[in-house]
Design an enzyme around this catalytic site. Structure first.
Site, PDB file in Angstrom:
ATOM      1  N   SER A 263       0.836  -1.203   0.000  1.00  0.00           N
ATOM      2  CA  SER A 263       0.000   0.000   0.000  1.00  0.00           C
ATOM      3  C   SER A 263       0.871   1.253   0.000  1.00  0.00           C
ATOM      4  O   SER A 263       1.728   1.389  -0.871  1.00  0.00           O
ATOM      5  CB  SER A 263      -0.952  -0.059   1.201  1.00  0.00           C
ATOM      6  OG  SER A 263      -2.006   0.849   1.032  1.00  0.00           O
TER       7      SER A 263
ATOM      8  N   ASP B 176      -8.061  -2.891  -7.314  1.00  0.00           N
ATOM      9  CA  ASP B 176      -7.563  -2.627  -5.967  1.00  0.00           C
ATOM     10  C   ASP B 176      -8.596  -1.838  -5.160  1.00  0.00           C
ATOM     11  O   ASP B 176      -9.101  -0.807  -5.612  1.00  0.00           O
ATOM     12  CB  ASP B 176      -6.259  -1.832  -6.079  1.00  0.00           C
ATOM     13  CG  ASP B 176      -5.625  -1.607  -4.723  1.00  0.00           C
ATOM     14  OD1 ASP B 176      -4.736  -2.378  -4.373  1.00  0.00           O
ATOM     15  OD2 ASP B 176      -6.042  -0.680  -4.002  1.00  0.00           O
TER      16      ASP B 176
ATOM     17  N   HIS C 108      -6.841  -5.835  -1.543  1.00  0.00           N
ATOM     18  CA  HIS C 108      -5.809  -4.820  -1.303  1.00  0.00           C
ATOM     19  C   HIS C 108      -4.730  -5.442  -0.425  1.00  0.00           C
ATOM     20  O   HIS C 108      -5.043  -6.057   0.588  1.00  0.00           O
ATOM     21  CB  HIS C 108      -6.423  -3.588  -0.616  1.00  0.00           C
ATOM     22  CG  HIS C 108      -5.439  -2.468  -0.421  1.00  0.00           C
ATOM     23  ND1 HIS C 108      -4.775  -1.875  -1.471  1.00  0.00           N
ATOM     24  CD2 HIS C 108      -4.993  -1.843   0.694  1.00  0.00           C
ATOM     25  CE1 HIS C 108      -3.971  -0.922  -1.000  1.00  0.00           C
ATOM     26  NE2 HIS C 108      -4.080  -0.895   0.317  1.00  0.00           N
TER      27      HIS C 108
END
Length: 389
Positions: free
Chosen positions: A125, A233, A282
């Site tokens: 991330s 995502d 994610h």
């Protein structure tokens, strides 16, 4: 501060940058401090942590990296690992992401990193974007310290964002609804964020925010980087204001989602080493199910192993990619979860697991219409969906 698991017999080092969004002005940094303290202060961090996924020391969970020296660097700088500003009269917060990485490297050199053969800078991330922003700088730092022999590489997981048009435009009020370009544009000024010189030179002054977007910074990088990115995502969909809760998705959203997958696939076509499953999710590399996901029959640990080998081989003789050991793996099927190895989806309200067909129906997927577009019988399309072809 950082966590270290030494592995004396190994000359491989894995440094992991934690993720967790960012904040870009006084208000949303104050909110972050009140609600997510561990992402802004080390005060409540535990004394030890258990590594999972690529940070696990169990060979079953981490077939190729279990024996490496592992370093987990918690994210407390809120600046996508880019900041270089201390607390001042004007700014109540310090943003030192880029400096934290440099200091950790300096300290690790005395703990065995100096004899390393490979240093893999990984992150998920915001940490994945942090890898793109810092991998070359880490390589330069080690060279300047006299350690030219260490091969520095990057592994960016779920940090390859698009600066696309939002599904619904919103004013930039908080981190989650603000368009990514605007949030980063504000953030970079607030954090005094730094981007790599080679990327910076591609853009006009004041346009450095462009370097936070994978497809723009990637061509300027010197170190090899492996990009792991879900084609759908969840964080990307969130900042694009597509919310998949409760209500069936309208046709406009459905088309937007499919288009997002196409756009993302396009930005990855020249990325030598990539793994991009058509799933709605994610982050992956520190999840314990990270070995289960496959693209075209190859798992992510296997693809990373192939990448390792290809870098090792190309150092020797620069020959063609290894047979039967692919490193450019991108799903070509067009909608979320058309890959049967995707992580399980749960209904956000009931917590119940859904299969692909339930999920697509829940999303307002029109089987009749889709079948017509693809020139198929509806039953045949359903069969293909459930087998994931």
């Amino acid at each position: 501060s950082y966590y270290l698991k030494e592995s004396k017999g190994s000359r491989r080092w894995l440094l992991f940058l934690e993720g967790g969004w960012y904040c870009f002005n006084r208000e949303n940094c104050d909110t972050r401090y009140d609600t997510m303290r561990r992402l802004m202060s080390s005060r409540e961090w535990p004394a030890t942590r258990v590594g999972t996924g690529i940070l696990s020391s169990q060979p079953e969970e981490n077939p190729h990296w279990w024996n490496a020296n592992m370093v987990f660097i918690p994210y407390c700088s809120s600046d996508v690992w880019s900041g270089a500003s201390s607390k001042s009269e004007k700014n109540e917060y310090a943003f030192m992401g880029a400096l934290i990485i440099q200091e950790v490297i300096k300290e690790l050199v005395g703990k065995g990193l100096s004899t390393a053969k490979v240093l893999l800078l990984a992150g998920s991330s915001a940490g994945g974007t942090g890898v793109l922003l810092n991998v070359d700088r880490v390589a330069e730092q080690l060279e300047e310290m006299g350690y030219q022999g260490i091969q520095v590489r990057g592994l960016a997981d779920s940090g390859w964002f698009l600066d696309n048009k939002q599904y619904r435009r919103t004013d930039c009020i908080d981190t989650i609804t603000c368009a990514p370009t605007e949030a980063i544009r504000r953030g970079i000024r607030y954090w005094n964020g730094i981007v790599p010189e080679r990327c910076k030179l591609q853009f006009k002054e004041g346009e450095e925010w462009n370097c936070f977007f994978g497809y723009k910074i990637y061509p300027t990088l010197r170190c090899p980087v492996f990009v792991v990115q879900w084609l759908f995502d969840e964080a990307q969909l969130t900042v694009d204001n597509v919310h998949l809760t409760g209500q069936p998705v309208q046709e406009g959203q459905w088309l937007y989602i499919q288009n997002l997958g196409r756009e993302l696939r396009n930005t990855l076509k020249d990325v030598t080493a990539s793994f991009a499953p058509a799933c709605l999710s994610h982050e992956i590399i520190t999840r314990n199910h990270w070995t289960d996901i496959q693209v075209k029959g190859t798992s992510l640990p296997r693809a990373l192993h192939c990448w390792d080998r290809s870098l090792h081989e190309s150092n020797k003789n620069g020959k063609a990619p290894l047979k039967g050991c692919p490193i450019h793996l991108i799903d070509s099927c067009p909608w979320p979860h058309c890959n049967p190895s995707c992580p399980t989806i749960r209904d956000q309200f009931t917590g119940q697991e859904m299969n692909v067909i339930q999920f697509l129906m829940h999303m307002g997927f029109d089987v009749q219409k889709m079948a017509q577009q693809q020139g198929l019988e509806p039953s045949k399309l359903l069969g293909m969906l459930s087998s994931g072809n």
